[in-house]
Scaffold this active site. Sequence first.
Site, PDB file in Angstrom:
ATOM      1  N   SER A 180     -58.307 -28.361 -64.323  1.00 39.72           N
ATOM      2  CA  SER A 180     -59.501 -28.599 -65.135  1.00 39.72           C
ATOM      3  C   SER A 180     -60.341 -29.672 -64.472  1.00 39.72           C
ATOM      4  O   SER A 180     -59.805 -30.613 -63.864  1.00 39.72           O
ATOM      5  CB  SER A 180     -59.103 -29.064 -66.540  1.00 39.72           C
ATOM      6  OG  SER A 180     -60.219 -29.560 -67.257  1.00 39.72           O
ATOM      7  N   TYR A 226     -54.431 -34.033 -72.418  1.00 38.96           N
ATOM      8  CA  TYR A 226     -54.741 -32.774 -71.734  1.00 38.96           C
ATOM      9  C   TYR A 226     -55.155 -33.035 -70.287  1.00 38.96           C
ATOM     10  O   TYR A 226     -54.620 -32.441 -69.349  1.00 38.96           O
ATOM     11  CB  TYR A 226     -55.858 -32.045 -72.481  1.00 38.96           C
ATOM     12  CG  TYR A 226     -56.344 -30.787 -71.808  1.00 38.96           C
ATOM     13  CD1 TYR A 226     -55.695 -29.569 -72.011  1.00 38.96           C
ATOM     14  CD2 TYR A 226     -57.454 -30.802 -70.960  1.00 38.96           C
ATOM     15  CE1 TYR A 226     -56.134 -28.409 -71.395  1.00 38.96           C
ATOM     16  CE2 TYR A 226     -57.898 -29.658 -70.341  1.00 38.96           C
ATOM     17  CZ  TYR A 226     -57.240 -28.455 -70.562  1.00 38.96           C
ATOM     18  OH  TYR A 226     -57.676 -27.311 -69.948  1.00 38.96           O
TER      19      TYR A 226
END
Length: 252
Positions: A142, A157
């Site tokens: 990401s 995350y």
Amino acid sequence: MKVAVVTGASSGIGQSAAVQIAKRGSGVILTYSSNEQGAKDTVREIEESGGTAAALRLDIGDTAGFPAFREAVAETLHETFRRDSFDHLVNNAGFAGMALIEETTEQEFDKLAAGLFKGPFFLTQTLLPLLADGGAVVNVTSNSTLPQVTVSGYSVYAALKGAMVVLTRYMAKEFSTRGIRVNSVAPGATRTRFADDAFAKNPEIIPDLAKTFALGRVGEPDDIGMVIAMLLSEEGRWITGQDIEVSGGQNL
């Protein structure tokens, strides 16, 4: 025929990656967790284009199920592809979770850690004996790991995706003795079912979010899926150990 295993391919980036890989002539073993219909849709799209695919259930957060999954992969390879190995692995399956650091519970932390880092780590380890020499792995990370992208609530995350970036580099080093390339792809905000289907439930956020992209729109699954397929293909043969941001210049 080469064969790829793509986790989390019932929708979004994983679904696109599976379809794009199949378009380049590879067979696909794709996985799903709860969205069985989505997995069937992916298989149907591949087959309608003349490809070959099979879907298997996998809970990426449950390492106890990995040995049985490896046996299911081996059986599918033999029965569907007449192979005893596969060539490409895409570690895409995972899930999001959002909480401020002061509000994050240990249970929430452990769930994310299991799905975003521990699961991909041990799944790769479990499937490694079936991965052919000269193959390739792509881990989906990401752009939240990058310094210019910091969104409150995504600390765990982003940190775990950052761990996957580091793991990618170490996999590339260790697996190189078998000629296996390993890279990661870091998407920006992409129109998927991410974060409990946030884009579909809150379409009003899209115009303002699009303004954060140099190219003027949010990402689409195929923007990422095509890059994954390229990295697994001959065109990516001299790329390894890299984390490649694919975000249309988000926050550039």
